[in-house]
Enzyme design. Sequence first.
Site, PDB file in Angstrom:
ATOM      1  N   CYS A  46      13.438  12.722  41.088  1.00  0.00           N
ATOM      2  CA  CYS A  46      12.201  13.076  40.399  1.00  0.00           C
ATOM      3  C   CYS A  46      11.156  12.005  40.679  1.00  0.00           C
ATOM      4  CB  CYS A  46      12.468  13.190  38.899  1.00  0.00           C
ATOM      5  SG  CYS A  46      10.970  13.310  37.896  1.00  0.00           S
ATOM      6  N   TYR A  78     -17.893   6.990  32.890  1.00  0.00           N
ATOM      7  CA  TYR A  78     -16.621   7.701  33.016  1.00  0.00           C
ATOM      8  C   TYR A  78     -15.942   7.735  31.634  1.00  0.00           C
ATOM      9  CZ  TYR A  78     -17.464   6.113  37.840  1.00  0.00           C
ATOM     10  OH  TYR A  78     -18.039   5.825  39.064  1.00  0.00           O
ATOM     11  N   CYS A 128      -7.150   2.378  35.675  1.00  0.00           N
ATOM     12  CA  CYS A 128      -5.903   3.122  35.613  1.00  0.00           C
ATOM     13  C   CYS A 128      -4.850   2.361  36.394  1.00  0.00           C
ATOM     14  CB  CYS A 128      -6.076   4.516  36.201  1.00  0.00           C
ATOM     15  SG  CYS A 128      -7.039   5.606  35.165  1.00  0.00           S
TER      16      CYS A 128
END
Length: 413
Positions: A81, A316, A413
């Site tokens: 995964c 943002y 991020c």
Amino acid sequence: MEYPVTAGQLLTLDCQRTGEPGEAVAQWQGLTVFVEKALPGERVTARVTECAPRYARARVEQLLLPSPQRAEPSCPLYGRCGGCCLQHMSAQAQAPAKTDKVVQALQRLGGFAPGSYRLDPILSMADPLHYRNKAVYACGLHEGQVRLGLYEPGSHHLAATTACLLQPEAANRAAGIVEAWMRRHGLPAYDLGAHRGLLRHLVARTNQGGELLLVLVVNGTSLPHAQDLVQALRAELPNLVGLVLNQNTRRNAPILQGPCQTLYGRDSLEETLLGLTFRISPLSFFQINPAQTARLYQTALDFARLCPSETAVDAYCGSGTIALLMAKQSGAQVVGVELYAGAVADARDSALRNGLPNASFYQGSCETVLPRLVAEGLRFDVATVDPPRKGCDRALLRALLQAAPQRIVYVSC
């Protein structure tokens, strides 16, 4: 073109440092080799999977000298995964490895000399399992059956599971119910290559109060046997507050794209964060780790050092979380700019419900809207930016330079 190594070749390597998440970096006769699922300090036999003139990639075949930092992965799908990449590293070792990665970026890529910057300790969470408030399960065929799950690394091949250790129990249970409902009615999974089939994704959103909002992303405009699904979900999920249909009929579209239709209950959640209440609609961005989000935003506020009379811009801004927290702290004008119209609507709604009339929001691309506002005379004391992964656009950076705020806080991020 001849390469220093060939695909399939076995190499004996001494891993030296961390690379990209889940990789270690080794040298072989002057060639840099990125070794998947290896750790610094390990000696491994690895098989080459990718060749290039200046580097290669390899996968561990045998551990000759394991690192004491190696851990047994807790998920049976680990490696198949693509959701996790560090389960083979002990929790105690992960923060130093990530710190080292930041140091490498600052010094090797950014050119900052040691001692010319301050790097604070990582604020880790105590229990990094079952923390996500947003789960995205892909739908596909696995061994001839319709299944939900996550994608294998770098592919659209399904790793079938409804028991992801990062998701809350309610989200995993919802995935199992949807999977059983599709099989019961013979509904087809979406085929990405052929662009046919029904269910593309299931998105499960939760809040800290335990409420659950489900979004079915379909390749169509309606949902067969919708009431049967609603009944099955309500029977087993008492905290379900809404079921929304997202009509995404475009080929190769982002996961959440197109109009939404509410099939049951509400079409949004509310989340409380640092004393404010925020509206989260199905397609809006919201940080996925509530406990760490509070620490992240408080850290951003601490860096901003916003005084009651100071103005601010949040570029943002998403659904307006940082902008509204600054508006609560300042009392002066705070402006948020965001591309996605649904997130701007959420931000304006949250400003009203929290009684923050000094927060205003503009919809449009930051690289277009902010330069226009600055050209029209907007000035601000503090700017926060939380851009997508590509970083801030040059036009936005030029506008920040022109406005000359006293402080800039970059949330990455």
